[in-house]
Design a protein around this motif. Structure first.
Motif, PDB file in Angstrom:
ATOM      1  N   VAL A  31       0.838  -1.201   0.000  1.00  0.00           N
ATOM      2  CA  VAL A  31       0.000   0.000   0.000  1.00  0.00           C
ATOM      3  C   VAL A  31       0.874   1.252   0.000  1.00  0.00           C
ATOM      4  O   VAL A  31       0.597   2.213  -0.722  1.00  0.00           O
ATOM      5  N   GLU A  32       1.936   1.247   0.783  1.00  0.00           N
ATOM      6  CA  GLU A  32       2.839   2.396   0.802  1.00  0.00           C
ATOM      7  C   GLU A  32       3.450   2.629  -0.579  1.00  0.00           C
ATOM      8  O   GLU A  32       3.541   3.771  -1.038  1.00  0.00           O
ATOM      9  N   LEU A  33       3.828   1.563  -1.243  1.00  0.00           N
ATOM     10  CA  LEU A  33       4.395   1.679  -2.589  1.00  0.00           C
ATOM     11  C   LEU A  33       3.354   2.224  -3.559  1.00  0.00           C
ATOM     12  O   LEU A  33       3.640   3.126  -4.356  1.00  0.00           O
ATOM     13  N   ARG A  34       2.155   1.705  -3.486  1.00  0.00           N
ATOM     14  CA  ARG A  34       1.088   2.161  -4.379  1.00  0.00           C
ATOM     15  C   ARG A  34       0.768   3.638  -4.175  1.00  0.00           C
ATOM     16  O   ARG A  34       0.511   4.373  -5.128  1.00  0.00           O
ATOM     17  N   LEU A  35       0.790   4.078  -2.903  1.00  0.00           N
ATOM     18  CA  LEU A  35       0.492   5.482  -2.597  1.00  0.00           C
ATOM     19  C   LEU A  35       1.698   6.401  -2.781  1.00  0.00           C
ATOM     20  O   LEU A  35       1.546   7.614  -2.872  1.00  0.00           O
ATOM     21  N   GLY A  36       2.893   5.831  -2.756  1.00  0.00           N
ATOM     22  CA  GLY A  36       4.103   6.635  -2.870  1.00  0.00           C
ATOM     23  C   GLY A  36       4.450   7.373  -1.586  1.00  0.00           C
ATOM     24  O   GLY A  36       5.121   8.400  -1.618  1.00  0.00           O
ATOM     25  N   ILE A  37       3.994   6.853  -0.448  1.00  0.00           N
ATOM     26  CA  ILE A  37       4.258   7.461   0.864  1.00  0.00           C
ATOM     27  C   ILE A  37       4.460   6.347   1.885  1.00  0.00           C
ATOM     28  O   ILE A  37       4.062   5.210   1.661  1.00  0.00           O
ATOM     29  N   GLY A  38       5.038   6.698   3.012  1.00  0.00           N
ATOM     30  CA  GLY A  38       5.066   5.797   4.149  1.00  0.00           C
ATOM     31  C   GLY A  38       3.888   6.110   5.055  1.00  0.00           C
ATOM     32  O   GLY A  38       3.546   7.279   5.241  1.00  0.00           O
ATOM     33  N   LEU A  39       3.248   5.083   5.591  1.00  0.00           N
ATOM     34  CA  LEU A  39       2.172   5.334   6.547  1.00  0.00           C
ATOM     35  C   LEU A  39       2.749   5.973   7.804  1.00  0.00           C
ATOM     36  O   LEU A  39       3.821   5.572   8.264  1.00  0.00           O
ATOM     37  N   LEU A  69      -3.504  15.004   3.148  1.00  0.00           N
ATOM     38  CA  LEU A  69      -4.123  14.148   4.161  1.00  0.00           C
ATOM     39  C   LEU A  69      -4.235  12.720   3.648  1.00  0.00           C
ATOM     40  O   LEU A  69      -4.461  12.499   2.461  1.00  0.00           O
ATOM     41  N   LEU A  70      -4.139  11.773   4.569  1.00  0.00           N
ATOM     42  CA  LEU A  70      -4.330  10.366   4.254  1.00  0.00           C
ATOM     43  C   LEU A  70      -5.583   9.886   4.961  1.00  0.00           C
ATOM     44  O   LEU A  70      -5.636   9.847   6.190  1.00  0.00           O
ATOM     45  N   GLY A  71      -6.615   9.556   4.186  1.00  0.00           N
ATOM     46  CA  GLY A  71      -7.841   9.019   4.761  1.00  0.00           C
ATOM     47  C   GLY A  71      -7.639   7.574   5.182  1.00  0.00           C
ATOM     48  O   GLY A  71      -6.936   6.817   4.509  1.00  0.00           O
ATOM     49  N   PHE A  72      -8.266   7.191   6.303  1.00  0.00           N
ATOM     50  CA  PHE A  72      -8.132   5.815   6.786  1.00  0.00           C
ATOM     51  C   PHE A  72      -9.469   5.218   7.233  1.00  0.00           C
ATOM     52  O   PHE A  72      -9.530   4.068   7.651  1.00  0.00           O
ATOM     53  N   GLY A  73     -10.530   5.954   7.132  1.00  0.00           N
ATOM     54  CA  GLY A  73     -11.849   5.476   7.529  1.00  0.00           C
ATOM     55  C   GLY A  73     -12.856   6.579   7.280  1.00  0.00           C
ATOM     56  O   GLY A  73     -12.516   7.617   6.729  1.00  0.00           O
ATOM     57  N   ASP A  74     -14.108   6.344   7.693  1.00  0.00           N
ATOM     58  CA  ASP A  74     -15.094   7.410   7.535  1.00  0.00           C
ATOM     59  C   ASP A  74     -16.217   7.260   8.546  1.00  0.00           C
ATOM     60  O   ASP A  74     -16.318   6.258   9.246  1.00  0.00           O
ATOM     61  N   ASP A  75     -17.034   8.289   8.583  1.00  0.00           N
ATOM     62  CA  ASP A  75     -18.094   8.385   9.587  1.00  0.00           C
ATOM     63  C   ASP A  75     -19.405   7.734   9.157  1.00  0.00           C
ATOM     64  O   ASP A  75     -20.403   7.852   9.835  1.00  0.00           O
ATOM     65  N   GLY A 108     -19.514   9.156   4.267  1.00  0.00           N
ATOM     66  CA  GLY A 108     -18.553   9.404   3.198  1.00  0.00           C
ATOM     67  C   GLY A 108     -17.526  10.462   3.531  1.00  0.00           C
ATOM     68  O   GLY A 108     -16.660  10.759   2.713  1.00  0.00           O
ATOM     69  N   ALA A 109     -17.600  11.058   4.703  1.00  0.00           N
ATOM     70  CA  ALA A 109     -16.603  12.043   5.125  1.00  0.00           C
ATOM     71  C   ALA A 109     -15.435  11.284   5.777  1.00  0.00           C
ATOM     72  O   ALA A 109     -15.610  10.672   6.827  1.00  0.00           O
ATOM     73  N   PRO A 110     -14.257  11.285   5.144  1.00  0.00           N
ATOM     74  CA  PRO A 110     -13.161  10.467   5.662  1.00  0.00           C
ATOM     75  C   PRO A 110     -12.461  11.054   6.886  1.00  0.00           C
ATOM     76  O   PRO A 110     -12.308  12.258   7.013  1.00  0.00           O
ATOM     77  N   PHE A 111     -12.057  10.117   7.764  1.00  0.00           N
ATOM     78  CA  PHE A 111     -11.151  10.450   8.856  1.00  0.00           C
ATOM     79  C   PHE A 111      -9.751  10.444   8.255  1.00  0.00           C
ATOM     80  O   PHE A 111      -9.413   9.547   7.475  1.00  0.00           O
ATOM     81  N   CYS A 112      -8.940  11.425   8.607  1.00  0.00           N
ATOM     82  CA  CYS A 112      -7.627  11.577   7.975  1.00  0.00           C
ATOM     83  C   CYS A 112      -6.551  11.915   8.991  1.00  0.00           C
ATOM     84  O   CYS A 112      -6.837  12.496  10.042  1.00  0.00           O
ATOM     85  N   VAL A 113      -5.332  11.583   8.610  1.00  0.00           N
ATOM     86  CA  VAL A 113      -4.143  11.998   9.334  1.00  0.00           C
ATOM     87  C   VAL A 113      -3.297  12.797   8.344  1.00  0.00           C
ATOM     88  O   VAL A 113      -3.294  12.515   7.139  1.00  0.00           O
ATOM     89  N   ALA A 114      -2.621  13.824   8.841  1.00  0.00           N
ATOM     90  CA  ALA A 114      -1.783  14.651   7.983  1.00  0.00           C
ATOM     91  C   ALA A 114      -0.536  13.883   7.564  1.00  0.00           C
ATOM     92  O   ALA A 114       0.016  13.099   8.341  1.00  0.00           O
ATOM     93  N   LEU A 115      -0.097  14.109   6.357  1.00  0.00           N
ATOM     94  CA  LEU A 115       1.098  13.437   5.850  1.00  0.00           C
ATOM     95  C   LEU A 115       2.385  14.128   6.278  1.00  0.00           C
ATOM     96  O   LEU A 115       3.463  13.601   6.047  1.00  0.00           O
ATOM     97  N   ASP A 116       2.274  15.289   6.927  1.00  0.00           N
ATOM     98  CA  ASP A 116       3.471  16.000   7.368  1.00  0.00           C
ATOM     99  C   ASP A 116       3.966  15.557   8.741  1.00  0.00           C
ATOM    100  O   ASP A 116       4.906  16.126   9.285  1.00  0.00           O
ATOM    101  N   GLY A 117       3.329  14.535   9.307  1.00  0.00           N
ATOM    102  CA  GLY A 117       3.763  14.019  10.603  1.00  0.00           C
ATOM    103  C   GLY A 117       2.985  14.557  11.779  1.00  0.00           C
ATOM    104  O   GLY A 117       3.140  14.078  12.896  1.00  0.00           O
ATOM    105  N   GLU A 118       2.139  15.553  11.564  1.00  0.00           N
ATOM    106  CA  GLU A 118       1.302  16.075  12.649  1.00  0.00           C
ATOM    107  C   GLU A 118       0.369  14.959  13.108  1.00  0.00           C
ATOM    108  O   GLU A 118      -0.266  14.303  12.287  1.00  0.00           O
TER     109      GLU A 118
END
Length: 141
Positions: A31-39, A88-94, A97-107
């Motif tokens: 998944v990290e490779l497909r997204l081009g980011i590290g979780l 932002l990286l979505g990982f779920g939703d409410d 359809g509104a996704p829960f997200c974590v920032a990709l900058d490490g916050e």
């Protein structure tokens, strides 16, 4: 939190939820490779505990399976969502359809993204506090 601590935390408050089996390192790497980011580390630890959380009464994945994380984030990043969603990286939703997200900058803050307003709103200071608040009903959207 490590995978065991995540499972204990989630199972203690998981009334009506089904925890999926853990994701393995290979699935996470793909998944990290497909997204081009590290979780982010905290999210990686959560996926090492469970590859998704199903809300059985509502019949939706409040925490998406890894394959859905890749698919739905790529759709959002490459689709009609604003550039802010790309940070932002979505990982779920409410369930609406509104996704829960974590920032990709490490916050560590957990956000909810409004597809209509094209903006994020903070929900919790970190992933652990988010899940404790969501599962107890103290965090709603």
């Amino acid at each position: 939190m490590d995978a065991d601590a995540w499972r204990r935390t989630l199972q203690a408050a998981a009334d009506g939820l089904e925890l999926r089996p853990p994701a393995d390192a290979g699935e996470i790497a793909a998944v990290e490779l497909r997204l081009g980011i590290g979780l982010p580390a905290e999210l990686r630890g959560l996926y090492e505990a469970t590859d998704g959380i199903l809300d059985k009464p509502g019949e939706w994945f409040v925490m998406w399976r890894l394959g859905d994380v890749a698919r739905w984030n790529l759709e959002a990043w490459n689709g009609w969502e604003s550039g802010d969603r790309r940070r932002l990286l979505g990982f779920g939703d409410d369930g609406t359809g509104a996704p829960f997200c974590v920032a990709l900058d490490g916050e560590p803050t957990i956000f909810i993204w409004s597809p209509i307003e094209q903006e994020a709103r903070a929900l919790a200071p970190n992933l652990r506090e988010f899940w404790l608040g969501w599962l107890s009903g103290q965090i709603t959207t």
